[in-house]
Design an enzyme around this catalytic site. Sequence first.
Site: not given
Ligand code: XMP
Length: 264
Positions: A28, A88, A90, A97, A146, A212, A217, A235
């Site tokens: 990201d 990713d 979703k 489509t 998350s 997450g 957290g 991150r």
């Molecule tokens: P961080 O910086 O929080 O980034 O470690 C997490 C990454 O995962 C994505 N993300 C999710 N992707 N289901 C997903 O498919 C989820 O529940 C979810 N939560 C976070 C987020 O967009 C970032 O790329």
Amino acid sequence: MSHQGRKFLQRLIRSAEAKNSRVILALDLLGKGRLELRDRAISLIRELGEDLAAVKVNFHLLLPLSILSDVKKICVEAHEMGLQVIADIKLNDIASTNLLTTSYLWRAGFDAVIVNPIAGYEGGLQPLLEDARIREKGVIILGYMSHFGAQYTYGLPLNSSLYDRISTLSELFVSRALDWGADGLVIGATYPKTIKKTRQIVGDRLPIFSPGIATQGGDPKVAIKAGTDFLIVGRGILEAKDPLRTLSSLRKKTWPPKIRVIRE
Ligand code: XMP
């Protein structure tokens, strides 16, 4: 767990075991220029790849970059480092489509895509799931996101008289992921009780991917104890003072000698 015919999972397991890592890096990246973003992604893959099982690409790169040149180059680099690449996005649309979207992803070199089960099967995800299987690609289904608000959607209670032994929307999605022959479930590390419940439902039939960690957290060890297989981290690694050291330490402390579930 048998992964006969599930080539993405077989490749992912091979990669995880070669690297002794269950960590998936969320690429990201934030930046201004297109080439700057592409080159940063490539240098991170080279720098961190030995400690990773896979990388995950989100809209941070998919929107600013060109899919069939820049993103394709990132996928090539990841494969050269022995890493699987997950899109990713979703995905949540009608079948035509969805198929158009994944045709670009597969041409760019992605190995798997994250989809939203709310689209349903017939006319929604079914053709994509079937097409992915033929192309030896993976389809990972959102089971419980998350973030905080996920509890008000994925956690919605369902009328138990309508669904046998299924009490929430998330549990319905988990059960559908099994029925539909998906390759994995995303369950937020921030909801370890849900990870545990999901593990009870799927047994060793599907791997669980948990984002997450750290910034949102979630505790990696708690998530693993609850039953997760792969940790998705963005991150927490990308913004660390020393990303390689942070990743390496996470990899070591989350790779027990006995890895359940994802063994073939
Ligand atoms: P961080 O910086 O929080 O980034 O470690 C997490 C990454 O995962 C994505 N993300 C999710 N992707 N289901 C997903 O498919 C989820 O529940 C979810 N939560 C976070 C987020 O967009 C970032 O790329």
